[in-house]
Design a protein around this motif. Structure first.
Motif, PDB file in Angstrom:
ATOM      1  N   MET A 152       1.991 -12.790  17.568  1.00 23.31           N
ATOM      2  CA  MET A 152       1.301 -12.489  16.323  1.00 23.31           C
ATOM      3  C   MET A 152       0.154 -11.510  16.614  1.00 23.31           C
ATOM      4  O   MET A 152      -0.545 -11.636  17.618  1.00 23.31           O
ATOM      5  CB  MET A 152       0.755 -13.795  15.749  1.00 23.31           C
ATOM      6  N   THR A 153      -0.028 -10.551  15.725  1.00 22.17           N
ATOM      7  CA  THR A 153      -1.122  -9.594  15.856  1.00 22.17           C
ATOM      8  C   THR A 153      -2.073  -9.759  14.680  1.00 22.17           C
ATOM      9  O   THR A 153      -1.764 -10.431  13.699  1.00 22.17           O
ATOM     10  CB  THR A 153      -0.614  -8.140  15.878  1.00 22.17           C
ATOM     11  N   ILE A 154      -3.206  -9.094  14.762  1.00 19.18           N
ATOM     12  CA  ILE A 154      -4.187  -9.175  13.684  1.00 19.18           C
ATOM     13  C   ILE A 154      -3.600  -8.691  12.358  1.00 19.18           C
ATOM     14  O   ILE A 154      -3.984  -9.141  11.294  1.00 19.18           O
ATOM     15  CB  ILE A 154      -5.478  -8.396  14.047  1.00 19.18           C
ATOM     16  N   TYR A 155      -2.611  -7.797  12.449  1.00 20.96           N
ATOM     17  CA  TYR A 155      -2.020  -7.228  11.235  1.00 20.96           C
ATOM     18  C   TYR A 155      -1.106  -8.200  10.495  1.00 20.96           C
ATOM     19  O   TYR A 155      -0.689  -7.926   9.372  1.00 20.96           O
ATOM     20  CB  TYR A 155      -1.255  -5.950  11.580  1.00 20.96           C
ATOM     21  N   ASP A 156      -0.788  -9.335  11.094  1.00 21.93           N
ATOM     22  CA  ASP A 156       0.074 -10.324  10.454  1.00 21.93           C
ATOM     23  C   ASP A 156      -0.688 -11.276   9.532  1.00 21.93           C
ATOM     24  O   ASP A 156      -0.070 -12.030   8.782  1.00 21.93           O
ATOM     25  CB  ASP A 156       0.814 -11.147  11.519  1.00 21.93           C
ATOM     26  N   TYR A 157      -2.006 -11.246   9.572  1.00 22.14           N
ATOM     27  CA  TYR A 157      -2.799 -12.193   8.792  1.00 22.14           C
ATOM     28  C   TYR A 157      -3.012 -11.713   7.368  1.00 22.14           C
ATOM     29  O   TYR A 157      -3.123 -10.510   7.113  1.00 22.14           O
ATOM     30  CB  TYR A 157      -4.144 -12.457   9.483  1.00 22.14           C
ATOM     31  N   LYS A 158      -3.088 -12.681   6.465  1.00 23.39           N
ATOM     32  CA  LYS A 158      -3.365 -12.420   5.052  1.00 23.39           C
ATOM     33  C   LYS A 158      -4.778 -12.909   4.757  1.00 23.39           C
ATOM     34  O   LYS A 158      -5.217 -13.932   5.280  1.00 23.39           O
ATOM     35  CB  LYS A 158      -2.381 -13.173   4.150  1.00 23.39           C
ATOM     36  N   ILE A 159      -5.464 -12.170   3.899  1.00 22.32           N
ATOM     37  CA  ILE A 159      -6.825 -12.506   3.516  1.00 22.32           C
ATOM     38  C   ILE A 159      -6.932 -12.407   1.998  1.00 22.32           C
ATOM     39  O   ILE A 159      -6.130 -11.739   1.363  1.00 22.32           O
ATOM     40  CB  ILE A 159      -7.832 -11.567   4.211  1.00 22.32           C
ATOM     41  N   LYS A 160      -7.926 -13.084   1.442  1.00 26.80           N
ATOM     42  CA  LYS A 160      -8.132 -13.031  -0.010  1.00 26.80           C
ATOM     43  C   LYS A 160      -9.415 -12.265  -0.326  1.00 26.80           C
ATOM     44  O   LYS A 160     -10.444 -12.475   0.309  1.00 26.80           O
ATOM     45  CB  LYS A 160      -8.212 -14.433  -0.595  1.00 26.80           C
ATOM     46  N   THR A 161      -9.302 -11.389  -1.309  1.00 26.97           N
ATOM     47  CA  THR A 161     -10.470 -10.658  -1.780  1.00 26.97           C
ATOM     48  C   THR A 161     -11.382 -11.635  -2.518  1.00 26.97           C
ATOM     49  O   THR A 161     -10.985 -12.753  -2.843  1.00 26.97           O
ATOM     50  CB  THR A 161     -10.072  -9.522  -2.732  1.00 26.97           C
ATOM     51  N   SER A 162     -12.589 -11.199  -2.811  1.00 25.51           N
ATOM     52  CA  SER A 162     -13.520 -12.065  -3.539  1.00 25.51           C
ATOM     53  C   SER A 162     -13.003 -12.405  -4.935  1.00 25.51           C
ATOM     54  O   SER A 162     -13.384 -13.423  -5.509  1.00 25.51           O
ATOM     55  CB  SER A 162     -14.903 -11.421  -3.622  1.00 25.51           C
ATOM     56  N   SER A 163     -12.092 -11.599  -5.455  1.00 23.18           N
ATOM     57  CA  SER A 163     -11.507 -11.900  -6.767  1.00 23.18           C
ATOM     58  C   SER A 163     -10.221 -12.719  -6.654  1.00 23.18           C
ATOM     59  O   SER A 163      -9.588 -13.017  -7.660  1.00 23.18           O
ATOM     60  CB  SER A 163     -11.253 -10.606  -7.547  1.00 23.18           C
ATOM     61  N   GLY A 164      -9.830 -13.066  -5.424  1.00 22.85           N
ATOM     62  CA  GLY A 164      -8.684 -13.947  -5.233  1.00 22.85           C
ATOM     63  C   GLY A 164      -7.362 -13.267  -4.945  1.00 22.85           C
ATOM     64  O   GLY A 164      -6.344 -13.942  -4.786  1.00 22.85           O
ATOM     65  N   LEU A 165      -7.328 -11.939  -4.871  1.00 16.32           N
ATOM     66  CA  LEU A 165      -6.089 -11.236  -4.555  1.00 16.32           C
ATOM     67  C   LEU A 165      -5.779 -11.368  -3.066  1.00 16.32           C
ATOM     68  O   LEU A 165      -6.682 -11.316  -2.230  1.00 16.32           O
ATOM     69  CB  LEU A 165      -6.205  -9.751  -4.911  1.00 16.32           C
ATOM     70  N   THR A 166      -4.503 -11.529  -2.733  1.00 21.80           N
ATOM     71  CA  THR A 166      -4.106 -11.635  -1.336  1.00 21.80           C
ATOM     72  C   THR A 166      -3.820 -10.243  -0.789  1.00 21.80           C
ATOM     73  O   THR A 166      -3.114  -9.449  -1.415  1.00 21.80           O
ATOM     74  CB  THR A 166      -2.854 -12.526  -1.190  1.00 21.80           C
ATOM     75  N   ARG A 167      -4.395  -9.958   0.367  1.00 18.05           N
ATOM     76  CA  ARG A 167      -4.204  -8.678   1.033  1.00 18.05           C
ATOM     77  C   ARG A 167      -3.776  -8.928   2.463  1.00 18.05           C
ATOM     78  O   ARG A 167      -4.189  -9.914   3.079  1.00 18.05           O
ATOM     79  CB  ARG A 167      -5.511  -7.878   1.070  1.00 18.05           C
ATOM     80  N   GLY A 168      -3.016  -8.014   3.009  1.00 18.18           N
ATOM     81  CA  GLY A 168      -2.639  -8.094   4.411  1.00 18.18           C
ATOM     82  C   GLY A 168      -3.608  -7.288   5.266  1.00 18.18           C
ATOM     83  O   GLY A 168      -4.079  -6.229   4.854  1.00 18.18           O
ATOM     84  N   MET A 169      -3.888  -7.791   6.444  1.00 25.44           N
ATOM     85  CA  MET A 169      -4.745  -7.048   7.374  1.00 25.44           C
ATOM     86  C   MET A 169      -4.076  -5.739   7.805  1.00 25.44           C
ATOM     87  O   MET A 169      -4.741  -4.833   8.286  1.00 25.44           O
ATOM     88  CB  MET A 169      -5.073  -7.904   8.597  1.00 25.44           C
ATOM     89  N   ASN A 170      -2.769  -5.652   7.571  1.00 28.57           N
ATOM     90  CA  ASN A 170      -2.053  -4.428   7.945  1.00 28.57           C
ATOM     91  C   ASN A 170      -2.535  -3.214   7.154  1.00 28.57           C
ATOM     92  O   ASN A 170      -2.281  -2.082   7.546  1.00 28.57           O
ATOM     93  CB  ASN A 170      -0.548  -4.612   7.815  1.00 28.57           C
ATOM     94  N   ARG A 171      -3.260  -3.427   6.082  1.00 26.47           N
ATOM     95  CA  ARG A 171      -3.807  -2.291   5.325  1.00 26.47           C
ATOM     96  C   ARG A 171      -4.869  -1.546   6.128  1.00 26.47           C
ATOM     97  O   ARG A 171      -5.244  -0.429   5.797  1.00 26.47           O
ATOM     98  CB  ARG A 171      -4.315  -2.736   3.965  1.00 26.47           C
ATOM     99  N   TYR A 172      -5.351  -2.164   7.220  1.00 28.32           N
ATOM    100  CA  TYR A 172      -6.364  -1.538   8.072  1.00 28.32           C
ATOM    101  C   TYR A 172      -5.772  -1.028   9.387  1.00 28.32           C
ATOM    102  O   TYR A 172      -6.510  -0.656  10.299  1.00 28.32           O
ATOM    103  CB  TYR A 172      -7.512  -2.523   8.342  1.00 28.32           C
ATOM    104  N   LYS A 173      -4.448  -0.985   9.449  1.00 32.68           N
ATOM    105  CA  LYS A 173      -3.766  -0.484  10.647  1.00 32.68           C
ATOM    106  C   LYS A 173      -4.221   0.947  10.929  1.00 32.68           C
ATOM    107  O   LYS A 173      -4.315   1.772  10.021  1.00 32.68           O
ATOM    108  CB  LYS A 173      -2.250  -0.520  10.414  1.00 32.68           C
ATOM    109  N   GLY A 174      -4.523   1.218  12.189  1.00 34.48           N
ATOM    110  CA  GLY A 174      -4.977   2.541  12.582  1.00 34.48           C
ATOM    111  C   GLY A 174      -6.474   2.752  12.467  1.00 34.48           C
ATOM    112  O   GLY A 174      -6.994   3.796  12.854  1.00 34.48           O
ATOM    113  N   LYS A 175      -7.185   1.782  11.927  1.00 37.23           N
ATOM    114  CA  LYS A 175      -8.641   1.866  11.812  1.00 37.23           C
ATOM    115  C   LYS A 175      -9.303   1.040  12.909  1.00 37.23           C
ATOM    116  O   LYS A 175      -8.723   0.083  13.407  1.00 37.23           O
ATOM    117  CB  LYS A 175      -9.114   1.355  10.451  1.00 37.23           C
ATOM    118  N   VAL A 176     -10.523   1.398  13.246  1.00 38.90           N
ATOM    119  CA  VAL A 176     -11.372   0.538  14.063  1.00 38.90           C
ATOM    120  C   VAL A 176     -12.037  -0.415  13.080  1.00 38.90           C
ATOM    121  O   VAL A 176     -12.601   0.022  12.071  1.00 38.90           O
ATOM    122  CB  VAL A 176     -12.432   1.370  14.831  1.00 38.90           C
TER     123      VAL A 176
END
Length: 181
Positions: free
Chosen positions: A1-25
């Motif tokens: 498992m990598t950091i990009y496999d994790y899901k997180i929730k925004t403050s408004s409750g939407l689920t986002r994948g850490m993969n949206r930050y792929k390629g960023k520091v």
């Protein structure tokens, strides 16, 4: 498992994948609005603004696990940070960052980089150590998060390369961040 496999929730409750930050520091921080370290938000924002175009993304995860220092609700946290510290980086839904209910992302981060101690030269270090020793001695066991404003630096490949404790000021990490950009 990598950091990009994790899901997180925004403050408004939407689920986002850490993969949206792929390629960023990434600089991932657990935060609280009523903590002695809360002024670090201002310097975290400075770092975000300074290096955003080069690919840095600061990500904040509020937690109320440390002496009830995050009393605000999710939307209130975002508003407070913006109004008081100019924060415009993402602030996610309030979560647990240690113990049995810790969010899997923070379990992963803690497993990747061990606790190596506090910067005892920091002006608040003695107070923090006194609070931990007196009220929460079990927090010092293992590699879990010890207090608010623990910071993890993740390279563009998703590898957790450094862990900075509460007693490391954001601007002290600047050279480490620049080296990854």
């Amino acid at each position: 498992m990598t950091i990009y496999d994790y899901k997180i929730k925004t403050s408004s409750g939407l689920t986002r994948g850490m993969n949206r930050y792929k390629g960023k520091v990434m600089l991932i921080v657990n935060t609280a609005t009523n903590c002695g370290f809360t002024p670090q938000l201002e310097d975290l924002q400075k770092i975000q603004a300074r290096y955003e175009e080069q690919g840095l993304q600061v990500l904040a995860f509020p937690s109320n696990q440390f002496d009830d220092q995050e009393p605000l609700k999710d939307g209130e946290i975002t508003e407070y940070c913006a109004l008081n510290f100019g924060v415009n980086f993402p602030i996610f839904k309030k979560i647990d960052v240690r113990d049995k209910d810790a969010h899997p992302l923070f379990q992963y981060l803690s497993e990747q980089k061990s606790f190596e101690g506090f910067n005892t030269e920091h002006p608040t270090a003695k107070l923090l150590m006194a609070i931990l020793n007196e009220k929460y001695p079990h927090y010092m066991e293992g590699n879990s998060i010890k207090w608010n404003f623990t910071k993890f630096l993740v390279n563009r490949d998703g590898e957790v390369v450094q862990r900075f404790e509460s007693t490391t000021e954001p601007l002290e990490m600047e050279e480490d961040i620049k080296a990854l950009l």
